[in-house]
Design an enzyme around this catalytic site. Sequence first.
Site: not given
Length: 715
Positions: A469, A480, A494
Site C-alpha cells: 500500500s 519512477d 495492494k
Amino acid sequence: MFKKVYLLVLLAAALACKASPSKPVKVSKADLTPDDQQVIVCKKIAELITNYNYKKVELNDSISAVIFDRYIKSLDENHSYFLASDIKDFEKYKTVLDDDIKAGNLNDAFYIFNVFQKRYLEHVNYSLTRLNESFDFDKKESFVYDRDKLPWPTSQAEMDQLWGQRVKYDLLNLKLASADMAANKTTLKKRYENLISQANKLSNQDVFQYFMDAFTEAIDPHTNYFNPANAANFNIEMSRQLEGIGASLLVENEYVTIKSVVPGGPADKSKQISVDDRIVGVAQGKTGEFQNVVGWRVENAIALIRGTKGTTVRLELLAAGAKAGAKPKVVEMVREKIILKDQSAKKEIRTYDNNGKAVKIGVISIPAFYIDYNDYKAGNPNYKSTTHDVKLLLDSLKQENVDGVVIDLRENGGGSLMEAIELTGLFIKQGPVVQVRDTKDQVDVEKDEDPSITYSGPLGILVDRFSASASEIFSGAIQDYGRGLILGTQTYGKGSVQNAIDLDRILGTPLRDKLNDLAANVSGVKKTKAVSTGSQSTYGQLNLTIAKFYRVSGSSTQHKGVTPDIQFPSVIPLDKYGEDTEPSAMPFDVIEKSDFTKAGDFTSVLPQLKKMHDQRMATSDSYKYMLEDIADYKKHDADNSVTLNESELKKQRDSDEQKAIERNNLRRVALGLPALKKGDKKPKNEDLDFVKREAGQIMTDYISLGSKFTSIQPQ
C-alpha cells in the site's frame, strides 16, 4: 400522562423495527445472539458497500456463496471441528446470506457459529476425558495436523479418533521434555480447561466480527469492518499513540496482568505499579464503582482502562506473588497521551569499507505510515506522523555525515496515503507522487507541493513481500523519479485506497440510549453522567475501498506490486502471500502517465551494481544459508503429519535441533560473530540481518562508482 403514552408508542415502534426476518434456531442454552446494534450496523455496511465500494459489487447469490465459504473457512479451516453432517445442514444458507445481510438478519450466521462453539467445547471436553487413559508411545502411528484439504469427519467416532491423536501428540510433546507423566497430564488438563474458559468468554461481538470479515473480504480483501474494540486498536496502530495509563496487559490464570510499563507514562510515574501485578478491579473517576475484571478477556479490561487524556481511572491491584485473598491496593491515575516509540521510525548507522575508506550508511526503519489524525485536524503543527519522525532522523543523520541512506520498509503494510505523499516530498523537489482513480473513473493527481528537499544524497529503499500500500506508493514514486534504488523482493501488490468511516457519525446515538434517556425523563429519575473511557466507539468502523492508486508512470501496483532494481530471493512464500493470491482482489491495469520530471536515471549504473552484488552472493555463505532456509521451508511446508512414536519423534527433534544450532552458528560465523553453544543466550542487540547488511553494501558500491546516475533535476 402524554409522555408515558408517547414512550410506549415509541417502544412499540422500536420493537416493530427490530422484527427479524427469521427466527433463531436454538443450539444450546449458551447460544450467542445478535443485538439490535449489530442488526443496524450490518444493514448500514451492506448499504455502504453496495453504493460506494470501488468494485460496485452486487449482493447476490454468487457473492452469498463466497461469503458462506469464507465464513466456514474462518471457523474451521483445518476441518477439525465441524462434522460433515454440519456442513450439509449449513448448505441451506449458502445462497441466502446476501439477503440476510441486506435485511440485517444475523440469525443464520449466529446459528452456524453456535454449532461451531458447541462442537469446539465437545471436542475439548472429550480431550479432557482422554487424559484419564494410558497411551502407547511405542506404536507406529502418525497424527495428520494439516487437514484443510481433507474432508470433514463423517462420524463422531472419526472425530474422536482425530482428537484422541491430538491429545496423544500434546502429551508426547510434554513427555519429550519430562518423563513425569502425571505432571504432564496435569499441565495438559490446565491447558484444555483454559481453552474451555476462553471459549466461554466469547461474545456476540466476536461472532459479528467473524461474519463481517467473511462478508467484507468476499467483496475485496481490504474492505474491512472493525468492531468497537478492534477499531480502537486499528486507530492506535495508525497514530502510534493512545490515551491511557501506559502499560501492556496479558491474561494469565484468569487475571489481567501487567506485563510492561511505558517509561514516563502514568503507570510508571505512579511508582506503585510493577510487572506481574494483577488487576482485579477498574473504576472510572475518583468516585466511580469498581468493576471486578477477574476472568475477563484482556480486550474488555483494556476498554475500561484506556480513556480520554485528563480523565481519572482507578485500579485495584494484587501485587505479584500475593495470594488471591489478599487485600488489593488502589492506584489512582490520570490518563495521558502515550507515544509508542518502539513502534515508530528508528535510525541506525552502519559502516562499510570501500578500499580502506569508511563509508557511513544511515538506515531508517519505518514500521508503518502512521499519523495522529486528531492532532492533525486540530491544527497541531507537531502532530505525530511518519514524515515528521523521518525528517528529524534524516536531519540527525546529516549531522553525523552519513554518505548514504537506506529506508527499510520491510513488513511495512502501509497506512496513511497522505503520509506516503509527504514522505516522498522529503526526497524530491516537487511534483506528482501518486494518481488516484475513484468510482466515477475520475483521476486525481496527488502532488508534493513543497519545493524543499530534506535529503538529496544517495538513497536506497529496502522492501519485501509484506511491504504494501503506502510503502508501494512511496517506493514506486522513488523508482519512477529515478531518485533512489529499490532493493529486496517483489512487494505485496495492494493498489487500493480505503476510507475509514466512523459508523458512530453516520448512525448517531443508539436507539437504546435514546429510549433510556426518554425513560429517565418520564420517570423523573436523574441520569448519572457516565465517565467516558474514550477507548471505544459504539458501532465500530468500516474501512471501505473507494479508489485505486497508480504510479506516476501510469502503472498500477495492484497485483504486481513494485519490482526491485536489485532483487533478493524471497524468504516469504510469494505463492502464499500477496494480492495476487487473493481471489477477490482487483486486477492490474494501466492509465496515462502523469506529467513529472525525473530526478535521475540508474540505467547505466544498474548492470555494474548487479554484477558486483551477484559476485558477492556467489561466494557469500550468508546468501547460501538463506537459499537453504527457503528450500527447507518449502520442504517442511509440504508436510502435513507427524509421528506419534516417541523414539522416532525424539530422533527427529534432536536432529532438527542440532541442525538449527549448527545452521545458526554458521550464519553467525559468516557475519563475523562468535558461535554459541547449546543453551547459550543470544547477546542483546546482535544483528543477523544479512539482507540489511547487503543493502548497505550495495549503496556503498553505488557511492564507490561516483554516484553515477544522470542528474536531471537539481536535488
